[in-house]
Scaffold this motif. Structure first.
Motif, PDB file in Angstrom:
ATOM      1  N   ALA A  53      43.421 -33.138   9.567  1.00  0.00           N
ATOM      2  CA  ALA A  53      42.318 -33.330   8.463  1.00  0.00           C
ATOM      3  C   ALA A  53      41.073 -33.687   9.025  1.00  0.00           C
ATOM      4  N   THR A  54      40.204 -33.376   8.160  1.00  0.00           N
ATOM      5  CA  THR A  54      38.838 -33.824   8.780  1.00  0.00           C
ATOM      6  C   THR A  54      38.430 -35.407   9.073  1.00  0.00           C
ATOM      7  N   LEU A  55      37.392 -35.652  10.007  1.00  0.00           N
ATOM      8  CA  LEU A  55      37.245 -36.870  10.016  1.00  0.00           C
ATOM      9  C   LEU A  55      36.907 -37.849   8.660  1.00  0.00           C
ATOM     10  N   LEU A  56      36.368 -37.152   7.835  1.00  0.00           N
ATOM     11  CA  LEU A  56      36.154 -37.955   6.429  1.00  0.00           C
ATOM     12  C   LEU A  56      37.366 -37.911   5.700  1.00  0.00           C
ATOM     13  N   GLU A  57      38.479 -37.151   5.766  1.00  0.00           N
ATOM     14  CA  GLU A  57      39.776 -37.145   4.962  1.00  0.00           C
ATOM     15  C   GLU A  57      40.455 -38.504   5.821  1.00  0.00           C
ATOM     16  N   ARG A  58      40.381 -38.303   7.154  1.00  0.00           N
ATOM     17  CA  ARG A  58      41.153 -39.408   7.873  1.00  0.00           C
ATOM     18  C   ARG A  58      40.436 -40.666   7.503  1.00  0.00           C
ATOM     19  N   ALA A  59      39.287 -40.849   7.338  1.00  0.00           N
ATOM     20  CA  ALA A  59      38.530 -42.270   7.167  1.00  0.00           C
ATOM     21  C   ALA A  59      38.793 -42.573   5.723  1.00  0.00           C
ATOM     22  N   PRO A  99      28.849 -34.304   7.377  1.00  0.00           N
ATOM     23  CA  PRO A  99      29.554 -34.190   8.588  1.00  0.00           C
ATOM     24  C   PRO A  99      28.652 -33.619   9.564  1.00  0.00           C
ATOM     25  N   ALA A 100      28.836 -33.907  10.896  1.00  0.00           N
ATOM     26  CA  ALA A 100      28.046 -33.586  12.102  1.00  0.00           C
ATOM     27  C   ALA A 100      28.823 -33.611  13.126  1.00  0.00           C
ATOM     28  N   LYS A 101      28.411 -33.445  14.357  1.00  0.00           N
ATOM     29  CA  LYS A 101      28.525 -33.352  15.586  1.00  0.00           C
ATOM     30  C   LYS A 101      27.853 -34.138  16.406  1.00  0.00           C
ATOM     31  N   LYS A 102      28.542 -35.143  17.223  1.00  0.00           N
ATOM     32  CA  LYS A 102      27.911 -36.077  18.163  1.00  0.00           C
ATOM     33  C   LYS A 102      28.604 -35.867  19.507  1.00  0.00           C
ATOM     34  N   ASP A 103      27.598 -35.567  20.474  1.00  0.00           N
ATOM     35  CA  ASP A 103      28.594 -35.597  22.088  1.00  0.00           C
ATOM     36  C   ASP A 103      29.552 -34.559  21.959  1.00  0.00           C
ATOM     37  N   GLY A 104      29.553 -33.456  20.938  1.00  0.00           N
ATOM     38  CA  GLY A 104      30.498 -32.413  21.105  1.00  0.00           C
ATOM     39  C   GLY A 104      31.760 -32.942  20.531  1.00  0.00           C
ATOM     40  N   GLU A 106      33.535 -34.304  16.443  1.00  0.00           N
ATOM     41  CA  GLU A 106      33.198 -34.360  15.290  1.00  0.00           C
ATOM     42  C   GLU A 106      32.847 -35.794  14.577  1.00  0.00           C
ATOM     43  N   SER A 107      31.781 -35.876  14.068  1.00  0.00           N
ATOM     44  CA  SER A 107      31.290 -36.908  13.689  1.00  0.00           C
ATOM     45  C   SER A 107      30.575 -36.721  11.959  1.00  0.00           C
ATOM     46  N   ALA A 108      30.196 -38.009  11.563  1.00  0.00           N
ATOM     47  CA  ALA A 108      29.288 -37.927  10.275  1.00  0.00           C
ATOM     48  C   ALA A 108      28.475 -38.996  10.078  1.00  0.00           C
ATOM     49  N   THR A 109      27.255 -38.486   9.400  1.00  0.00           N
ATOM     50  CA  THR A 109      26.270 -39.688   9.271  1.00  0.00           C
ATOM     51  C   THR A 109      25.814 -40.179   7.932  1.00  0.00           C
ATOM     52  N   ILE A 110      25.541 -41.233   7.857  1.00  0.00           N
ATOM     53  CA  ILE A 110      25.056 -41.753   6.424  1.00  0.00           C
ATOM     54  C   ILE A 110      23.803 -42.600   6.638  1.00  0.00           C
TER      55      ILE A 110
END
Length: 157
Positions: A53-59, A99-104, A106-110
């Motif tokens: 699952a994506t980062l946001l789905e897991r969060a 959704p974004a990439k940070k230091d390679g 998966e990340s997300a910004t808000i």
């Protein structure tokens, strides 16, 4: 002291031999007399494993802050469908994770929109989720020209 060392060395040698180094069944002779190995190499999967699952789905879910409540803290965070609702003693904020990439990775910004227009010095936040999904943190950049913002840390409720 020497006896203890020899005993330890002897025990290690027995353990290594028992672990299968040089076992009799490692090679067999074929009908023509050549040796062949009976050891099999695991085949590589031909299809890619399904992506988790994506980062946001897991969060997704309800989170409680691990810090002591204060006027600028956000004590409860609810993430659903990429949208966040965070509430504290004097702050109530909403936002959408991008959704974004940070230091390679998966990340997300808000960026929160808070009632009264004050976000407690947060600015742009970067979501980080522990690999086992038990905790998350949002690391905020802080106001422009500042030295950084707070880190909101949560555990699953």
């Amino acid at each position: 002291m020497r006896k203890a060392r020899w005993a330890a060395a002897g025990t290690l040698a027995v353990v290594v031999m028992a672990a299968g180094c040089g076992g009799k069944n490692a090679e067999e002779k074929s009908a023509d007399g050549t040796a062949r190995s009976s050891t099999r190499v695991a085949e590589k999967p031909t299809e890619a494993a399904p992506s988790p699952a994506t980062l946001l789905e897991r969060a997704s879910g309800t989170w409680k802050s691990i810090t002591t409540p204060s006027d600028d803290s956000l004590d409860t965070l609810v993430i659903k469908d990429g949208k966040a609702t965070a509430k504290g003693a004097k702050l109530s904020c909403t936002g959408t994770f991008v959704p974004a990439k940070k230091d390679g990775e998966e990340s997300a910004t808000i960026t929160y929109a808070c009632q009264g227009g004050k976000d407690g010095g947060r600015g742009l936040g970067h979501l980080k989720l522990k690999s086992d999904g038990s905790s998350l943190a949002i690391d905020f950049d802080g106001p422009p020209g500042g030295w950084g913002g707070p880190v909101d840390s949560y555990r699953r409720a």
